[in-house]
Design a protein around this motif. Structure first.
Motif, short mmCIF file in Angstrom:
data_model
loop_
_atom_site.label_atom_id
_atom_site.label_comp_id
_atom_site.label_asym_id
_atom_site.label_seq_id
_atom_site.Cartn_x
_atom_site.Cartn_y
_atom_site.Cartn_z
N LEU A 124 21.15 41.84 60.12
CA LEU A 124 19.95 42.38 60.80
C LEU A 124 18.67 41.90 60.12
N GLU A 125 18.76 41.62 58.83
CA GLU A 125 17.58 41.13 58.09
C GLU A 125 17.05 39.83 58.71
N ASN A 126 17.97 39.05 59.32
CA ASN A 126 17.56 37.76 59.91
C ASN A 126 16.89 37.91 61.28
N PHE A 127 17.02 39.07 61.88
CA PHE A 127 16.53 39.24 63.26
C PHE A 127 15.54 40.39 63.41
N LYS A 128 15.26 41.07 62.30
CA LYS A 128 14.50 42.33 62.41
C LYS A 128 13.04 42.15 62.81
N SER A 129 12.48 40.98 62.53
CA SER A 129 11.06 40.77 62.86
C SER A 129 10.83 39.31 63.25
N ILE A 130 9.66 39.05 63.77
CA ILE A 130 9.32 37.67 64.15
C ILE A 130 9.39 36.78 62.91
N ASN A 131 8.83 37.25 61.81
CA ASN A 131 8.86 36.44 60.58
C ASN A 131 10.29 36.19 60.12
#
Lengths: 83, 394
Positions: free
Chosen positions: A60-67
């Motif tokens: 989820l860390e890879n998809f949690k935000s635009i950055n």
């Protein structure tokens, strides 16, 4: 990567409406998404940026935000280029 | 835009039609009555490569594109929805492993699934859990060198004969996918009989009592079982079912064309009665509309388009309603004969009803389709004119 950021923002706009998403904002915490969203996001990234999302990318860390997504793309395209 | 099938797709379609006409249609009513699919038929399906239809050739599959795979589902669905449901669940598991399996799982299982040496089933539903799939109650607890599964799965299509199950369980409270082999200690399989439709699909309950599976049977990663593994499998399942529904409706239409051309009432053939013509016209138009939605979904799938997921959902929703409406009319046109086991239309009606429930009920589809509509018309960055007016009102 600026172009990637704007393409991701464009895609996410259809889910988050007129809310101006911040680059670091956690999209999962906003609660706007349904059960189809995760796979739609995978398909979008794969088609738009011509990469394959694999098992090991699923964090989820890879998809949690635009950055976070831009960073994932950065890493994956660097690996591909390196190969 | 070109809506014509390629030469290769037309050839494949002819092959599928011939197989269904020869091997399935003459026996489908008997399979339905006996609530059983014979092994020999499944072997024939495997020999034709249909169980590995959508797997790539380097994994031993036939490497069909989405349109050809759709045509296969339509044709098998025209003959027997139970057998089409085998194609559905087997391919759901194959595709989930192709996308989310680890290297060992892909190398070990995919060639066996492609050849039909191994039959796979999809084990998500439980006695207390249907539409609310994230709330599964089955648990997977990590022990030293294995996971221990406890719980119960229900309505598992071809669960009576499957060699391996893609099973979903809560691992530390997170939905997670696992491969479960049928000979695993602690697994008991109980057949389910007496269903309304797809009666030959050999449903089963799985009872998991301290069922031990190796650690390497974890599919994908902890917590991604529903959002990614089940979701991608169900998306595939909806595509297969949508085409299967077109097949049911087509079978109804063909039965009615034949029947109304042979039976006379009031001194003329049924086809001369205008109220019969009305029903035939509605059947025909809805079938064509359903098939077009399936083609569109297939085209988007072949292009890896994120819209393919919702367009598949729309196709499944409309095609399943069409199948039920069409089968209902087919029984009506056949009158008392249509209610008799001597005619296939009663089976089509019972099978069609199942299609409105499986792979996401039509009510669940309506919710997601409505959300998609709002996304499309209110929030899309490329708003059509009508949406700009709508947006201006909020």
């Amino acid at each position: 990567m600026k172009a990637a950021k704007s393409r991701i923002k464009n895609f996410l706009a259809q889910y988050f409406g007129d809310r101006e998403l911040q680059d670091d904002e956690n999209i999962f915490a906003l609660g706007f998404v349904n059960s189809m969203f995760a796979m739609q996001l995978v398909l979008f990234i794969e088609k738009e940026f011509e990469i394959t999302i694999e098992n090991e990318d699923l964090d989820l860390e890879n998809f949690k935000s635009i950055n976070a997504m831009v960073n994932l793309l950065d890493r994956k395209t660097t690996v591909v280029a390196g190969n | 835009m070109n809506l014509e099938l390629t030469t290769q797709q037309k050839q494949a379609q002819s092959e599928f039609k011939a197989f269904v006409n020869e091997e399935i249609i003459p026996h489908a009513n008997q399979y339905d009555r006996q609530e059983h699919t014979p092994n020999e038929l499944i072997e024939k399906l495997a020999q034709k490569g249909y169980l590995g239809a959508a797997l790539p050739k380097d994994k031993g599959g036939r490497g069909m594109d989405a349109i050809a795979f759709g045509l296969l589902n339509e044709e098998i669905g025209r003959g027997c929805s139970s057998l089409r449901s085998l194609l559905t669940v087997h391919n759901m598991v194959s595709q989930a492993l192709l996308k989310w399996g680890n290297r060992f799982q892909k190398e070990n299982w995919l060639p066996k699934l492609a050849s039909g040496e191994v039959i796979a089933a999809f084990a998500l539903s439980e006695p207390n859990v249907g539409s609310d799939a994230k709330s599964i109650e089955t648990t997977a607890t990590r022990a030293e060198n294995f996971y221990i599964l406890n719980g119960q799965k229900k309505w598992i299509t071809y669960g009576q004969i499957a060699d391996v199950f893609l099973v979903f369980a809560q691992n530390e409270g997170k939905p997670t996918a696992f491969l479960l082999e049928k000979n695993s200690p602690g697994l008991t399989i109980k057949p389910i009989f007496g269903m309304l439709g797809t009666r030959a699909s050999m449903l089963a309950e799985l009872h998991l009592n301290g069922c031990k599976i190796p650690l390497e049977n974890l599919v994908c990663r902890q917590g991604f079982g529903f959002s990614h593994v089940a979701s991608s499998a169900l998306d595939y399942g909806r595509y297969s079912v949508a085409w299967g529904c077109v097949g049911i409706a087509q079978a109804c239409l063909e039965a009615c064309i034949q029947y109304t051309n042979q039976r006379q009432q009031f001194g003329v053939y049924l086809k001369e009665h205008q109220l019969i013509q009305q029903m035939i016209a509605e059947m025909l138009v809805n079938i064509k509309a359903s098939r077009l939605l399936c083609y569109q979904a297939g085209y988007l799938r072949d292009n890896g388009d994120p819209k393919s997921i919702m367009e598949t959902s729309i196709a499944k929703y409309f095609a399943s309603i069409t199948a039920t409406k069409t089968a209902n009319k087919a029984v009506q046109i056949h009158g008392a004969n249509g209610c008799s086991s001597e005619y296939s239309v009663q089976r089509y009606l019972r099978d069609a009803k199942i299609m409105e429930i499986i792979e996401g009920s039509n009510q669940i589809q309506q919710i997601t389709i409505a959300e998609y509509g709002y996304q499309e018309y209110l929030f899309s960055p490329n708003l059509p004119v009508i949406s700009q007016e709508l947006t201006a009102r909020i």
